[in-house]
Design a protein around this motif. Structure first.
Motif, short mmCIF file in Angstrom:
data_model
loop_
_atom_site.label_atom_id
_atom_site.label_comp_id
_atom_site.label_asym_id
_atom_site.label_seq_id
_atom_site.Cartn_x
_atom_site.Cartn_y
_atom_site.Cartn_z
N THR A 94 -19.11 -84.69 37.20
CA THR A 94 -20.44 -84.15 37.44
C THR A 94 -20.98 -83.39 36.23
OG1 THR A 94 -19.30 -82.30 38.46
CG2 THR A 94 -20.25 -83.94 39.93
N GLY A 95 -20.23 -83.42 35.12
CA GLY A 95 -20.73 -82.75 33.92
C GLY A 95 -20.36 -81.29 33.81
N LEU A 96 -19.44 -80.86 34.65
CA LEU A 96 -18.99 -79.46 34.60
C LEU A 96 -17.94 -79.34 33.51
CD1 LEU A 96 -20.03 -77.48 36.62
CD2 LEU A 96 -18.04 -77.88 38.01
N ARG A 97 -18.13 -78.40 32.56
CA ARG A 97 -17.20 -78.32 31.44
C ARG A 97 -16.34 -77.06 31.51
NH1 ARG A 97 -21.03 -81.40 27.30
NH2 ARG A 97 -22.17 -82.35 28.99
N PHE A 98 -15.01 -77.27 31.52
CA PHE A 98 -14.04 -76.18 31.56
C PHE A 98 -13.43 -76.03 30.18
CE2 PHE A 98 -13.49 -75.46 36.17
CZ PHE A 98 -14.22 -76.53 36.65
N VAL A 99 -13.43 -74.81 29.65
CA VAL A 99 -12.94 -74.59 28.29
C VAL A 99 -11.94 -73.45 28.29
CG1 VAL A 99 -13.61 -73.93 25.96
CG2 VAL A 99 -15.15 -75.30 27.34
N LEU A 100 -10.83 -73.61 27.57
CA LEU A 100 -9.83 -72.55 27.47
C LEU A 100 -9.49 -72.36 26.00
CD1 LEU A 100 -8.30 -70.87 29.59
CD2 LEU A 100 -6.43 -72.48 29.37
N LEU A 101 -9.55 -71.10 25.52
CA LEU A 101 -9.16 -70.81 24.14
C LEU A 101 -7.78 -70.18 24.17
CD1 LEU A 101 -12.30 -69.08 22.55
CD2 LEU A 101 -11.65 -71.43 22.41
N THR A 102 -6.84 -70.76 23.42
CA THR A 102 -5.51 -70.18 23.36
C THR A 102 -5.05 -70.15 21.91
OG1 THR A 102 -4.32 -72.26 23.46
CG2 THR A 102 -4.93 -71.28 25.56
N SER A 103 -3.90 -69.54 21.67
CA SER A 103 -3.34 -69.61 20.33
C SER A 103 -2.72 -70.99 20.15
CB SER A 103 -2.27 -68.54 20.15
OG SER A 103 -1.25 -68.75 21.09
N ARG A 104 -2.30 -71.29 18.94
CA ARG A 104 -1.68 -72.60 18.69
C ARG A 104 -0.33 -72.70 19.38
NH1 ARG A 104 -2.96 -75.45 13.33
NH2 ARG A 104 -1.43 -76.77 14.34
N GLY A 105 0.16 -73.89 19.56
CA GLY A 105 1.49 -74.07 20.11
C GLY A 105 1.52 -74.05 21.63
N SER A 106 0.36 -74.10 22.28
CA SER A 106 0.35 -74.09 23.74
C SER A 106 0.53 -75.48 24.31
CB SER A 106 -0.96 -73.53 24.26
OG SER A 106 -1.38 -72.46 23.48
N GLY A 107 0.52 -76.52 23.47
CA GLY A 107 0.58 -77.87 24.02
C GLY A 107 -0.80 -78.27 24.52
N ASP A 108 -0.85 -79.23 25.43
CA ASP A 108 -2.14 -79.71 25.91
C ASP A 108 -2.42 -79.13 27.29
OD1 ASP A 108 -3.48 -82.88 27.01
OD2 ASP A 108 -4.47 -81.09 26.25
N LEU A 109 -3.40 -78.24 27.39
CA LEU A 109 -3.68 -77.60 28.67
C LEU A 109 -4.87 -78.20 29.39
CD1 LEU A 109 -3.07 -73.85 27.74
CD2 LEU A 109 -1.51 -75.46 28.78
N SER A 110 -5.33 -79.39 28.98
CA SER A 110 -6.49 -79.95 29.67
C SER A 110 -6.12 -80.32 31.10
CB SER A 110 -7.07 -81.14 28.92
OG SER A 110 -6.10 -82.11 28.70
N GLY A 111 -4.82 -80.64 31.34
CA GLY A 111 -4.37 -80.91 32.71
C GLY A 111 -4.46 -79.66 33.57
N VAL A 112 -4.15 -78.50 32.96
CA VAL A 112 -4.26 -77.22 33.67
C VAL A 112 -5.71 -76.98 34.08
CG1 VAL A 112 -4.15 -74.74 33.32
CG2 VAL A 112 -2.27 -76.17 32.59
N LEU A 113 -6.64 -77.30 33.17
CA LEU A 113 -8.06 -77.11 33.48
C LEU A 113 -8.47 -78.03 34.62
CD1 LEU A 113 -9.57 -76.76 29.92
CD2 LEU A 113 -9.35 -75.00 31.64
N ARG A 114 -7.92 -79.23 34.64
CA ARG A 114 -8.22 -80.16 35.72
C ARG A 114 -7.73 -79.60 37.05
NH1 ARG A 114 -5.66 -84.60 37.98
NH2 ARG A 114 -7.14 -86.02 38.95
N ASP A 115 -6.54 -78.99 37.03
CA ASP A 115 -6.01 -78.38 38.26
C ASP A 115 -6.87 -77.22 38.70
OD1 ASP A 115 -2.53 -78.84 37.30
OD2 ASP A 115 -3.96 -80.15 38.33
N ILE A 116 -7.37 -76.44 37.74
CA ILE A 116 -8.24 -75.33 38.10
C ILE A 116 -9.51 -75.86 38.75
CG2 ILE A 116 -9.72 -73.51 37.13
CD1 ILE A 116 -7.54 -72.88 35.18
N TYR A 117 -10.04 -76.95 38.21
CA TYR A 117 -11.23 -77.56 38.82
C TYR A 117 -10.93 -77.98 40.25
CZ TYR A 117 -14.59 -81.33 39.83
OH TYR A 117 -15.50 -82.17 40.42
N LEU A 118 -9.83 -78.74 40.43
CA LEU A 118 -9.53 -79.30 41.75
C LEU A 118 -9.15 -78.23 42.76
CD1 LEU A 118 -7.47 -82.46 40.77
CD2 LEU A 118 -9.78 -82.36 41.64
N ASN A 119 -8.30 -77.30 42.34
CA ASN A 119 -7.76 -76.36 43.33
C ASN A 119 -8.57 -75.08 43.45
OD1 ASN A 119 -5.70 -78.20 43.63
ND2 ASN A 119 -4.46 -77.24 42.04
N VAL A 120 -9.13 -74.58 42.36
CA VAL A 120 -9.81 -73.30 42.42
C VAL A 120 -11.31 -73.48 42.59
CG1 VAL A 120 -10.20 -71.13 41.21
CG2 VAL A 120 -8.01 -72.26 41.01
#
Lengths: 140, 146
Positions: free
Chosen positions: B77-103
């Motif tokens: 639907t065009g909703l954009r979730f953005v997370l700023l972290t330090s380097r070395g966190s790996g890929d957290l786009s899956g976490v953002l997807r979970d936040i969308y779905l569950n929260v």
């Protein structure tokens, strides 16, 4: 597998572009020019958005998408080397550093080359091809 | 590894939610910063879509600079979730997807009092978001830095 290489000068203008694979995106030369300048501005804004102070302030080094990765290397003089490759490609950083060495040796030391102009040096093309083959061989 | 901030934008570019856990470099102007972030994401998305070897493709997952990483997830639907972290966190786009779905879907979409386009005031959303982020492995460093 490597897809495309861009070399961008410090003003954001494209000075070299090369595709290494048939699967790379096929765009017109205008499109490539536009993409190079877009990347230059994206890098500049990403520096401003940084939540932490940065010693060098280089901006984006790596972009990961679902179909490709993009690795960028910026020299101290502002020349950017940008390469796109398939997601599992390794050692892109070293590959770009190698390209920077080749740039210094075969482009900058060429007495007929004007700074910030498009690169038209035969030796650069040959050595670039060789570096690409070395990289493909090393990763397979 | 630290988590710095979280942004949530809608299709029009309105920032629906901004949360900050640690921000060593202070922003001069929050609205300008949000507009810059939205503009950057818009340009980055178009840039990657053009460069992608397969069409359709080139959906941005994250980018890294020399000091931080930005993780991105866009819903259909065009909703954009953005997370700023330090380097070395790996890929957290899956976490953002979970936040969308569950929260987000549970606490905002299903909230009958929520008006789309307005910033999110729901305490339930904010507390669930906080607990999801704090549960991340890379958040541990935030605590040790305090």
């Amino acid at each position: 597998m490597l897809y495309t290489l861009f070399v961008v000068n410090k003003a954001g203008g494209l000075i070299y572009q090369q595709n290494f694979s048939e699967t790379a995106a096929k765009l017109s030369s205008n499109d490539y020019l536009r993409l190079a300048s877009t990347f230059h501005s994206i890098q500049a804004i990403s520096r401003q958005l940084s939540p932490v102070h940065s010693r060098f302030g280089f901006g984006i080094e790596r972009i990961e998408t679902d179909t490709f990765v993009l690795q960028a290397f910026q020299s101290q003089t502002g020349v950017k080397f940008v390469v796109t490759a398939s997601p599992e490609t390794k050692n892109l950083k070293n590959f770009l550093r190698r390209l920077y060495e080749l740039y210094a040796d075969y482009v900058l030391k060429n007495p007929f080359y004007e700074l910030d102009m498009p690169i038209r040096c035969e030796l650069w093309e040959t050595m670039l091809q060789r570096a690409v083959e070395d990289h493909q061989r090393a990763s397979s | 590894m630290t988590v710095y901030a979280f942004y949530l934008f809608d299709r029009q570019g309105n920032c629906l939610c901004y949360r900050e856990w640690s921000r060593p470099k202070l922003m001069k102007d929050a609205t300008q910063d949000q507009k810059n972030t939205f503009g950057l994401l818009f340009a980055l998305k178009n840039f990657c879509q053009k460069l992608s070897p397969t069409q359709p493709g080139g959906i941005v997952k994250n980018y890294s600079t020399d000091v931080y990483s930005l993780h991105y997830f866009e819903s259909l639907t065009g909703l954009r979730f953005v997370l700023l972290t330090s380097r070395g966190s790996g890929d957290l786009s899956g976490v953002l997807r979970d936040i969308y779905l569950n929260v987000y879907v549970d606490t905002v979409i299903r909230n009958p009092l929520y008006v789309p386009g307005k910033s999110i005031q729901s305490q339930l959303f904010l507390s669930k978001l906080d607990s999801s982020i704090k549960a991340l492995a890379c958040f541990q460093d935030n605590e040790s830095r305090k």
